[in-house]
Structures are given as C-alpha cells and as structure tokens.
Enzyme design. Structure first.
Site, PDB file in Angstrom:
ATOM      1  N   LYS A   1       0.862  -1.190   0.000  1.00 17.48           N
ATOM      2  CA  LYS A   1       0.000   0.000   0.000  1.00 17.48           C
ATOM      3  C   LYS A   1       0.889   1.227   0.000  1.00 17.48           C
ATOM      4  CE  LYS A   1      -4.151  -1.785   2.082  1.00 17.48           C
ATOM      5  NZ  LYS A   1      -4.604  -2.110   3.433  1.00 17.48           N
TER       6      LYS A   1
ATOM      7  N   HIS B   1       0.183   6.787   2.768  1.00 13.34           N
ATOM      8  CA  HIS B   1      -0.626   7.987   2.616  1.00 13.34           C
ATOM      9  C   HIS B   1      -0.620   8.775   3.924  1.00 13.34           C
ATOM     10  CE1 HIS B   1      -4.091   6.375   4.767  1.00 13.34           C
ATOM     11  NE2 HIS B   1      -3.943   5.259   4.077  1.00 13.34           N
TER      12      HIS B   1
ATOM     13  N   HIS C   1      -0.846   7.749   7.656  1.00 16.55           N
ATOM     14  CA  HIS C   1       0.251   7.193   8.453  1.00 16.55           C
ATOM     15  C   HIS C   1       1.256   8.248   8.906  1.00 16.55           C
ATOM     16  CE1 HIS C   1      -0.986   3.023   7.327  1.00 16.55           C
ATOM     17  NE2 HIS C   1      -0.487   2.793   8.518  1.00 16.55           N
TER      18      HIS C   1
HETATM   19  N1  ARG Z   1      -0.555  -1.829  10.274  1.00 14.53           N
HETATM   20  C1  ARG Z   1      -1.571  -1.316  11.139  1.00 14.53           C
HETATM   21  C2  ARG Z   1      -2.347  -0.239  10.406  1.00 14.53           C
HETATM   22  O1  ARG Z   1      -1.862   0.352   9.479  1.00 14.53           O
HETATM   23  C3  ARG Z   1      -1.030  -0.735  12.419  1.00 14.53           C
HETATM   24  C4  ARG Z   1      -0.291  -1.687  13.298  1.00 14.53           C
HETATM   25  C5  ARG Z   1      -0.088  -1.143  14.661  1.00 14.53           C
HETATM   26  N2  ARG Z   1       0.701  -1.962  15.507  1.00 14.53           N
HETATM   27  C6  ARG Z   1       0.282  -3.056  16.143  1.00 14.53           C
HETATM   28  N3  ARG Z   1       1.133  -3.727  16.871  1.00 14.53           N
HETATM   29  N4  ARG Z   1      -0.949  -3.498  15.991  1.00 14.53           N
HETATM   30  O2  ARG Z   1      -3.473   0.055  10.786  1.00 14.53           O
END
Ligand code: ARG
Length: 569
Positions: free
Chosen positions: A131, A134, A137
């Site tokens: 992805k 964007h 993040h």
């Molecule tokens: N990849 C996830 C997202 O973009 C966030 C992960 C956050 N960290 C975790 N340990 N769950 O929504």
C-alpha cells in the site's frame, strides 16, 4: 539553581520555624507550587490550603504567618493574599540563574536521567505492505518519532518497531494477479503503485469470475506453507514497498530499530495459543476460538478463525510477549489511530488474563482521525493523498519562497527540504494528538502564524543576531533583562524542562510544539521591543545571552518533535 526547589525549601524552613517539625517533604511543596496566570501575582504561588490539614490551621492564617518570615536573596518580595503565598523572584537574579543554567547545560538543558536503565518499546508508523504511504500514516510516524527522541533525551533505551502489516489473504490475491497479468520489470519500476493496480484489477475481475478468489486463496496457502515461489514473490513485494517507504522516512528523518511485522510472528503464536488453552481462556464459538471478554464489557477476542487462520490480535499477543522477552521493556507504547481503541483494550485485557503483570506497562497512544480537505482518506474512495506528494509539494513551496526572499542563500535545496518538511510535520504535531486533523493544502503548507517555518525562521533570526554580534566578552548586566518582554522569554526557558517531562509522561509531543511557538512569539516580541546591539556593553551582553538561550532551546524543541532547524533561511 532550580527556583521551584529553592522556593519550596524556603517555605519548608519557614513552616518549621513557625510551627515546629512537620511531616511534609520539600518535593511535595514543590509539586504544589503554581505558576500564576498573571505575573502581577508573582512568579510562583503556593496554595496554603495544602497545609491546612497537616497544620490544622486555615489557609489564610498560614499564609499570613509565613509571608513575613521568608527572606532570600533571590526573592524580591513575598506576599500573603487570600491564603496564597505569592513569590516574586528578583528579576535580574532570575534571568541570570535561568539563562546561566540553560547555557551551561547546553544540549542537555531540559533533560535528566530519569530513564537511565529503563527500556521503552515504541510501535509506530507500522505501514502495510503493497500500500502507498498515505497521510493517514503521518501522525503515527511523527508522534512515534518524537516520543522516541524524547525518551532517549531522558536517558531511556528506546526500541523503535515498525510492525509491518505484511500478513493477510490479500497477499495471496496479489500474487495471483501478478502471476496472471504482472511482470517483474513493470513492478520493479512502478513500485507500490503497480502492485496496487494489480490488486484493484484482481478484485474487479473476481466480480465476474469468482474462481479467481480460489486462486488467491491457494496462493495465500502457499505463502503460509512456505512454498519457495510464493515466498519469493511475497518477499519481493515487501522489499519494493519498503524501498518506497524508506524514501519517505529519509525525508522525514525517521528511523527504526526493528521491522519485525505481522509475518514475523508466524511461528511465535502457537505457544501463546497453547497457553491460552491451558489457562482455560480459549473457548470454542461456532468453530472459532475466542477469549470471552463479556465480563469486561467488550466483544470477544477472536484468536483463531474456524478455518484455523490466526488474526491481527493473535499476532499482537505474540508480538507483545516477544517484545517483553526480547527487550524486557519497562514501557511499551503503541502509537496507533484511535479507531483501534477496542483492539488494544482487548489485547491488554487478554494479556492481563494470561497473568502477564506487565500488561500495565503497555499503553495505546491513540490519535485522532486524519482527513484531507474535509474528506476521509480511503484507498478505495479515490480520495487519497500520498505522503511523498504532500512532502514534495511542501518542499517546492518552500523553495519558491526562498527564491523570492533569500535568493542568495547558499544551500537552497537543503533549506527548502528542511522548511517544507518542517511545515508538514509541525502542523501534524500541533494539536493535542487525540484531536482529529483536517489537512488542507493551505494549512499544511502555511508558513505564517503558528507554524513550523515561523519557529524555524525565529531560530534562524537568533542565529543571525549572534553571528553578527561575534564574540562579546562583556559582563552581562542582568538588570537589563527586568522588562516584561525579557522576563517572558526567561520564564518560558525556565519552564522547558517541565514541559518536556509532561510531554513524555503524557506521550504528548504537541506540548513541545506549542511551547516552541510560545517561545518564538515571546522572543519576537522581545526583539521588537528591545534592541540587542546597543552601545551599553552590559545590556548588550545580557540580551545576547538571552538570544543564545532562545536559539538553543528552539533548536532542541524542534529536534524533539522531528523538525530541523536551519541556521540561515
Ligand atoms: N498496520 C496497522 C495499520 O496500518 C497498524 C499496526 C499497529 N501496531 C500493532 N502492533 N498493531 O493500521
């Protein structure tokens, strides 16, 4: 000298002289000291009702009894007003001590070693493979980066983890699409954009031809089973995504100590699942395995789907355990959007039920929604603003302004990058993190008012004043800093250490951002009201000293929120 402590010591001595031995600590008195909203009420105020219980006297009796007995050379006067003791610090002495301490401690001013020997793990940015990065993040990346720097500043060992979203059935679909329509060179050249195109096409065609979904599932199964070809393609997707992301991280100056993402825990979940079973926490529900959380007012945590597949929370349980075992953290922060609030409450509750006492050290550092020009961000809705586009627009805008205002600047490209990125990052960290942010081109790229470029410009102005002054060996006359404008600056510099402590304790970088604006504004007022390069050497030296302390403090504040501070703009 720390005025708070000094005032607290004076109060304690006065209490003992007036009322005999009491069981009150100087630190508690210091903690109760307030900074009056209006300096007409003094520099510090002590609410005597805090002592009423211990001394069995009314606040007014206490303040009246103590006020006349406190004399110290750093105090101008002490007044008793309606149960408050108001302390007026001698202005010249105040400026001398505060600026002296700040400049003596230099880059360490504001820090202490309260984190020495302690470890914090920070999970931030945590982007998803295949992805585009964007602006949704941006907050996690920059709040996490700031908390990382702040903790290090206080002596913590900090471990930054990018918990990559690199697991899920979508990767099977992506491989299926790649095998059908993709080719190596196109994806290598186009990066994440090409992967996204393949994925979109897959979903389009699967509507007509549902058999495609089986193909996707089959590829995902292959990844899970460790099939060499599947893994090779998948890992390649991953490295292409990371290469794209790294360009953004480089621009932002953000780093990580670990990229262990969801797939890293493939072989680390079984022991957790076994333990949940063994502790009687795992129950079957329509073929799935769940932990019931009804008693805690939450829906169940789904640990295994009926087809045996693990879930996001299963991986997070394994990750939490792994982080505790590997880093033995004292604090574990998850900088993740507020939307995942339930997920983290469930996660921490399951850890607690498993008997992991350290669940108490885990914290979800949540932040609000990000929208752009009033519209929500979504990868499907087409309303997506990519971070690298935003950053490059900001850099271009900064360059245009520099070309116009400072055409002779040496390193225009570098300064344009620092200022453009600074504008975006500062905007992102300006408000309390839980507040929603609506990015607009206009506001994110705004260089006036309470913005990053404004603070950067103020820092550069201080640098330029000092440069033009050169070496000045005169003895500063601190009485020249008794005017309200100088005193406002001094007071802010004195507050810097406390602001930083609160920012760490509350995981709230915006406190530093706000402080930077306040200090920049106070300095600009000072600069407007007071000429620095006056003939009188003592006054000049004192004003230069103040300017130097502002320069140093602004630079540090900006660093701690992840913004660079060019010396010339
Ligand atoms: N990849 C996830 C997202 O973009 C966030 C992960 C956050 N960290 C975790 N340990 N769950 O929504």
């Amino acid at each position: 000298m720390d005025f708070k402590t000094a005032v607290a010591n004076e109060i304690l001595t006065a209490i003992r002289a007036a009322f005999g031995e009491v069981d009150i600590a100087a630190a508690d008195i210091a903690a109760a000291l307030e900074i009056p909203p209006d300096t007409a009420m003094g520099d510090y105020a002590f609410p005597c009702f805090k002592l009423s219980k211990a001394l069995r006297k009314s606040p007014i009796m206490i303040s009246d009894a103590l006020a006349g007995t406190i004399h110290a050379d750093f105090l101008g006067k002490v007044e008793s007003v309606k149960g408050y003791l108001n302390f007026f610090i001698d202005k010249a002495m105040y400026a001398e001590k505060v600026l002296g301490l700040a400049l003596e401690q230099g880059e360490r001013y504001g820090a202490d070693d309260s984190g020495a020997g302690k470890t914090v793990v920070l999970d931030y940015s945590s982007i998803n493979i295949a992805k585009r990065f964007h602006i949704g993040h941006l907050s996690t990346t920059m709040i996490g980066n700031s908390l990382y720097r702040l903790h290090k500043f206080f002596g913590w060992r900090a471990v930054g983890v990018n918990h990559l979203g690199d697991w899920g059935t979508q990767f099977g679909k992506m491989i299926a699409a790649y095998k059908r329509w993709g080719d190596h060179d196109t994806v290598a050249a186009g990066g994440v954009d090409e992967m996204v195109k393949l994925y979109v096409r897959f979903n389009e065609e699967a509507k007509q031809d549902p058999a495609l979904n089986d193909e996707g599932r089959a590829w995902f199964k292959k990844i899970e089973d460790g099939d060499a070809e599947a893994l090779e393609i998948f890992n390649w997707f991953k490295s292409v995504t990371l290469k794209d992301a790294e360009r953004v991280y480089d621009l932002l100056g953000v780093t990580f100590d670990s990229y262990a993402g969801e797939s890293f825990y493939n072989d680390k979940m079984q022991p957790v699942i076994d333990e949940l079973k063994q502790k009687g926490l795992l129950i079957e529900d329509k073929g799935a395995q769940i932990v019931d959380l009804q008693d805690y007012g939450m829906p169940p945590a789904l640990i295994l789907r009926s087809d045996g597949a693990t879930l996001y929370i299963t991986r997070d349980l394994a990750a939490a355990r792994y982080r505790k075992e590997t880093y033995n953290f004292d604090k574990s922060l998850y900088v993740v959007a507020y939307q995942q609030d339930l997920h983290f409450r469930q996660l921490f509750k399951v850890l607690e039920l498993m008997g992991c006492e350290w669940y108490k050290d885990c914290e979800h550092v949540a932040f609000g929604m990000v929208s752009f020009e009033g519209g929500a961000l979504s990868t499907r809705g087409g309303h997506v603003v990519y971070l690298d586009d935003l950053l490059h627009q900001a850099i271009d805008k900064a360059r245009a302004i520099i070309e116009e205002k400072s055409p002779d600047l040496d390193n225009k490209d570098e300064v344009a990058r620092q200022v453009g990125i600074g504008a975006v990052v500062f905007f992102d960290l300006y408000n309390n993190r839980i507040k929603d942010i609506d990015f607009t081109w206009e506001r994110a790229l705004n260089f006036d008012g309470e913005t990053g470029p404004y603070v950067q410009y103020t820092h550069a102005r201080a640098c330029s004043v000092l440069r033009r002054a050169g070496e000045d060996a005169a003895e500063p006359d601190f009485a020249a800093l008794s005017d309200p404008f100088s005193q406002d600056v001094v007071r802010l510099i004195e507050q810097f250490p406390d602001i930083l402590k609160s920012a760490v304790n509350r995981s709230e970088p915006s406190m530093v951002t706000r402080f930077a604006v306040d200090l920049a504004q106070a300095f600009n007022k000072f600069y407007y009201e007071n000429k620095v390069m006056v003939d009188e050497p003592g006054t000049r030296a004192a004003r230069l000293m103040l300017t130097d302390a502002v320069r140093q403090t602004l630079k540090q504040a900006l660093y701690l929120i992840g913004v660079e501070a060019p010396e010339r703009m």
